[in-house]
Design an enzyme around this catalytic site. Sequence first.
Site, PDB file in Angstrom:
ATOM      1  N   GLY A 160       0.829  -1.207   0.000  1.00  0.00           N
ATOM      2  CA  GLY A 160       0.000   0.000   0.000  1.00  0.00           C
ATOM      3  C   GLY A 160       0.859   1.250   0.000  1.00  0.00           C
ATOM      4  O   GLY A 160       2.055   1.199  -0.276  1.00  0.00           O
ATOM      5  N   ASN A 161       0.249   2.381   0.296  1.00  0.00           N
ATOM      6  CA  ASN A 161       0.986   3.642   0.376  1.00  0.00           C
ATOM      7  C   ASN A 161       0.370   4.539   1.444  1.00  0.00           C
ATOM      8  O   ASN A 161      -0.620   4.167   2.083  1.00  0.00           O
ATOM      9  CB  ASN A 161       1.039   4.341  -0.985  1.00  0.00           C
ATOM     10  CG  ASN A 161      -0.338   4.609  -1.558  1.00  0.00           C
ATOM     11  OD1 ASN A 161      -1.136   5.329  -0.968  1.00  0.00           O
ATOM     12  ND2 ASN A 161      -0.626   4.009  -2.711  1.00  0.00           N
ATOM     13  N   ARG A 162       0.923   5.731   1.621  1.00  0.00           N
ATOM     14  CA  ARG A 162       0.548   6.593   2.741  1.00  0.00           C
ATOM     15  C   ARG A 162      -0.602   7.556   2.429  1.00  0.00           C
ATOM     16  O   ARG A 162      -0.924   8.423   3.229  1.00  0.00           O
ATOM     17  CB  ARG A 162       1.764   7.416   3.196  1.00  0.00           C
ATOM     18  CG  ARG A 162       2.924   6.577   3.685  1.00  0.00           C
ATOM     19  CD  ARG A 162       4.087   7.477   4.093  1.00  0.00           C
ATOM     20  NE  ARG A 162       5.296   6.703   4.364  1.00  0.00           N
ATOM     21  CZ  ARG A 162       5.586   6.148   5.531  1.00  0.00           C
ATOM     22  NH1 ARG A 162       4.735   6.272   6.536  1.00  0.00           N
ATOM     23  NH2 ARG A 162       6.704   5.467   5.699  1.00  0.00           N
ATOM     24  N   SER A 163      -1.215   7.436   1.271  1.00  0.00           N
ATOM     25  CA  SER A 163      -2.277   8.375   0.914  1.00  0.00           C
ATOM     26  C   SER A 163      -3.437   8.297   1.909  1.00  0.00           C
ATOM     27  O   SER A 163      -3.905   7.208   2.252  1.00  0.00           O
ATOM     28  CB  SER A 163      -2.795   8.067  -0.496  1.00  0.00           C
ATOM     29  OG  SER A 163      -3.878   8.912  -0.813  1.00  0.00           O
ATOM     30  N   ALA A 217      -3.757   7.705  -5.132  1.00  0.00           N
ATOM     31  CA  ALA A 217      -2.375   7.227  -5.241  1.00  0.00           C
ATOM     32  C   ALA A 217      -2.437   5.757  -5.645  1.00  0.00           C
ATOM     33  O   ALA A 217      -2.571   4.867  -4.803  1.00  0.00           O
ATOM     34  CB  ALA A 217      -1.658   7.397  -3.904  1.00  0.00           C
TER      35      ALA A 217
END
Length: 395
Positions: free
Chosen positions: A204-207, A273
């Site tokens: 995943g990512n930090r969005s 994102a």
Amino acid sequence: MRITVYLTGGIADYKAVEVIRKLEKENHEVRVVMTKNAEHFVTSHTLAALTKYPVLDDLWKRENESSIPHVHLARWTQLALVVPASADFIAKVANGIADDAATTTLLATGAPKLVVPAMNDQMWDNPATQRNIAQLKQDGIQIMEPVVGMLAEGYSAKGRMPEVDDIVNWVNQQIVSDKALSGKKVIVTAGGTIEAIDPVRYIGNRSSGKMGIAIAEAFSNAGADVSLIYGNISISLPKNPNINLIHVESSEDMLQAVKENFKDGDVLVMAAAVADWRMEKVSDHKLKKHQDTNSLDLHLVKTKDILKEVSQGKQENQLVIGFAAETNDLIENATKKLQKKGADYIVANDVSKNVFGNDQDQVTILKKEGEKENWPRMSKIKIANKLVEMIKSIL
């Protein structure tokens, strides 16, 4: 619409109570912020009983110690109405002063602002007040000027607050004038996508989804029919009946949802994102950590480029705006993205500086024609509103 009404100190406060009552009768959801001076004319108990919601008049009350009420209310607000607005309050707002609950909350609000001044005619005509009014107008705040009528001092002059019906009609006209995108179908993506590794883990990512959700709400306020396609987010979803919520997980899910909803859409804003990589093969069981193994190799393959696929297949009358989140060489990388992917505009932002989950951001708008606009650092809500205003002018 969610309207926050600000009462400042003045005899016209008694008329502001009727403004609130009429706004509620027209199905607007109203909350109230008061200055301490306003409470000399109307009590907070009256307004709390009228709105069925606590009035914000003090940031330092015991019940506010563990919360940030002015920020929560500022984010809730879709329209801010100051009625009546005293000369003192106008001066503070014009100069960015935030020294009480009312000025602090208004400064934190990115929603459109309407101001209805009421004061003595000599105060209204004072050059300082007129300078402050000019500054508010320059900042994009709408002003309903006072009228000629009987003042508290016992004579007739300009400074009296307009009648209640006139104020409510003016507020409604401002709301209608903001519905310039009525009939337009807008698709907005928000948050990060999830690419499964196994049934438990994912890439995943930090969005947080803040920007995309702010954009969706700004389009809805402008009258558009909005579909918000969101992935993994860390904030609350908008409770807006005019926003169609569509949840997805993976980049492939988001691609299919975007294609399906943009078939007859007018505008697509890709604020999500989206993962660049996914597992070539997702494990059907949890990958165990073994004592004799100190590393784990994951074979990743590229995900499909949603922005590129959609941009290349769009119609002439469709508008596509992409986001470029970069940690280095911002303009160079964003320009390449604009050229490669065929979007009409790219919103470039540097995410190396505490942007994820933050309420503030600084972006640069890159246009297909080669032009660029550097926007100053501002709240994500203000960026969303400014982006919608830009798209209004294009459409």
